[in-house]
Design an enzyme around this catalytic site. Structure first.
Site, mmCIF file in Angstrom:
data_model
loop_
_atom_site.group_PDB
_atom_site.id
_atom_site.type_symbol
_atom_site.label_atom_id
_atom_site.label_comp_id
_atom_site.label_asym_id
_atom_site.label_seq_id
_atom_site.Cartn_x
_atom_site.Cartn_y
_atom_site.Cartn_z
ATOM 1 N N CYS A 1 51.568 17.898 53.888
ATOM 2 C CA CYS A 1 51.622 19.309 53.501
ATOM 3 C C CYS A 1 50.551 20.114 54.234
ATOM 4 O O CYS A 1 49.385 19.718 54.274
ATOM 5 C CB CYS A 1 51.423 19.434 51.987
ATOM 6 S SG CYS A 1 51.554 21.126 51.390
ATOM 7 N N ARG B 1 62.820 25.217 48.786
ATOM 8 C CA ARG B 1 61.597 24.754 48.121
ATOM 9 C C ARG B 1 60.489 25.809 48.183
ATOM 10 O O ARG B 1 59.594 25.845 47.351
ATOM 11 C CB ARG B 1 61.120 23.451 48.768
ATOM 12 C CG ARG B 1 59.989 22.782 48.029
ATOM 13 C CD ARG B 1 59.643 21.427 48.636
ATOM 14 N NE ARG B 1 58.864 20.642 47.703
ATOM 15 C CZ ARG B 1 57.545 20.742 47.574
ATOM 16 N NH1 ARG B 1 56.877 21.599 48.333
ATOM 17 N NH2 ARG B 1 56.905 19.999 46.699
#
Length: 502
Positions: free
Chosen positions: A319, A418
């Site tokens: 991430c 998302r």
């Protein structure tokens, strides 16, 4: 004026557990890792509990059907990734639910007038060598016989030979009535040395099959997580765009629990999604939400009706949300604050909403720290992506086996839902990277090792349950020098590959 926190946020690596008193009864084989997956009222039992505090991340490179089966065998839950078509995700869920059950509906059926060619085609299609023969070729037709691999040899029988000529006829089969319990069926299987037991109704119509291998599998996997029909428990990810179409399909496929897959959960989009589920399904469909990193976020999703709440923004190994957007919080600090909010909510309402630490787990001991800080279970991406059962390719890179691992916010996944903020249906910029992780072998071996460490540490803290760990744990922040001191230092570590004393 902007609000400023007085203290820095911390990661798991900045904490250590301080040992507590361990009685002679505090041994690893007595540790129970059962933990609630969904919310429940005080004095009641949760509708779904985990046998181990581990679930797999809602990611293309982590949670496919093989992961769903392998993790359920060990007592956890995989959340089948939602960044695919509704049809393919539902099919994955269905295959997990149908993989192993006490009573299985047959998906490989024949009529007596079909031929060996049909048998071989069906075998190639389903992979199942046990094929009931019914009067109409349906899964619930009148049972006339069975075909297994022991009933024919391709080299000895003409491919046009009818099934009726080589099947084991009904009068030679051992069967059980639909009123029989699973225990009764297993006794019959063992008494008659069977691999498969057909279950029929009073009119000799086929209802189910019971397999010997399922009994053996249960004995090999004592922690396996099963629903009331003895099928594996499996979860599935959803988004805040197509939930009205996706949720019904996943429920129909048998998903036990859903989870909104989002990088940031403190939003009206999640409230709307949960509200739609409650309007159409009440409390029968369980849905988790998130991710959040503070009390405000937790309280918002709790009031919206979430069954569990995920904690963590920007801490995943693939991430780059913190780099690209500058939002997030140290995972340890986030878990500590949200756990406190969870406990306050429980005290006020009598409703306990489990929290899940999602991200920031680098080492096995970080799992124990997350649990001690108040997390009920952890969601893992990189950890599970390394295993044989993850859905990615195994490659040889520089002489070592690796598996591919990419973020849902990467250009490869392009899971724009998302990161949806109500704008255009596209990924405007990346929030995840594409990478490799070292291949680690089968899930079972690795999970057993990880849980052995968790149980050992819990015993060091005098705890035999996760609740006892949360109530009794003592945690201390450590300095940068302490972190260095905690690993091997001031020595020349031997290369294990050249160690002649192994």
């Amino acid at each position: 004026m902007a609000f400023y926190y007085n203290e820095a946020s911390h990661t798991f690596s900045e904490y250590l557990l301080v040992p507590g008193y361990s009685s002679s009864d505090c041994v690893p084989n007595k540790v129970c890792l059962k933990t609630p997956l969904v919310k429940y009222k005080k004095g009641e039992e949760p509708a779904i509990s985990l046998n181990i505090p581990m679930v797999s991340a809602i990611m293309q490179s982590v949670s496919g059907e093989k992961m769903g089966i392998a993790l359920a065998k060990e007592g956890g839950v995989a959340f089948i990734y939602g960044s695919q078509s509704i049809e393919s995700q539902s099919a994955m869920v269905s295959r997990v639910k149908n993989y192993k059950a006490g009573f299985v509906g047959s998906d490989s059926n024949l009529t007596p007038n079909q031929t060996l060619n049909d048998v071989l085609e069906l075998l190639e299609k389903t992979g199942h060598s046990t094929m009931p023969v019914t009067h109409d070729g349906s899964a619930n037709g009148k049972l006339l016989g069975m075909v297994t691999s022991r009933d024919y040899r391709v080299s000895r029988i003409d491919s046009t030979t009818k099934v009726s000529e080589f099947m084991t006829p009904f009068e030679k089969l051992v069967t059980a009535n639909v009123s029989s319990t699973l225990s009764d069926c297993n006794d019959i299987i063992w008494e008659h040395k069977l691999n498969t037991l057909p279950i029929i109704d009073d009119n000799n119509n086929l209802v189910y099959l019971v397999f010997r291998k399922d009994y053996d599998s249960h004995k090999e996997n004592p922690n396996e997580l099963l629903d009331s029909d003895k099928r594996y428990v499996v979860g599935a990810g959803i988004n805040t765009r197509d939930y009205a179409e996706r949720v019904p399909a996943l429920v129909e496929a048998g998903a036990d629990v859903l989870c909104i897959d989002s990088s940031e959960g403190f939003s009206d989009w999640q409230k709307i999604t949960i509200g739609w589920i409650r309007e159409h399904y009440g409390d029968t469909v369980k849905v988790g939400a998130g991710n959040v990193v503070d009390k405000e976020g937790f309280d918002f999703l709790a009031e919206a009706g979430a069954d569990f709440i995920k904690v963590g923004i920007g801490g995943g190994s693939i991430c780059i949300t913190r780099e690209t957007k500058g939002i997030g919080r140290g995972q340890a600090t986030a878990v500590i604050e949200v756990a406190k909010a969870r406990d306050e909510y429980f005290e006020k309402t009598g409703v306990y909403i489990p929290i899940c630490s999602d991200g920031g787990i680098v080492y096995d001991y970080h799992i124990t720290l997350a649990l001690a800080m108040g997390s009920d279970f952890v969601m893992l991406g990189r950890y599970f992506s390394r295993f044989e059962e993850s859905p990615t390719n195994k490659l040889m890179i520089n002489g070592n086996f690796v598996k591919e691992y990419w973020g849902e916010g990467s250009n490869r996944a392009r899971n724009w839902q998302r990161y949806d903020l109500g704008g255009a249906g596209k990924l405007s910029f990346e929030e995840g990277v594409d990478s490799y992780v070292p291949y680690a072998g089968p899930l079972k071996d690795n999970v057993l090792t990880t849980l052995a460490k968790v149980k050992s540490t819990m015993c060091n803290c005098g705890a035999l349950t996760i609740l006892e760990l949360q109530e009794n744990a003592k945690l201390t922040l450590v300095s940068a020098t302490s972190i260095v001191e905690g690993g091997a230092h001031d020595v020349i570590v031997k290369d294990k590959g050249n160690d002649n004393f192994k």
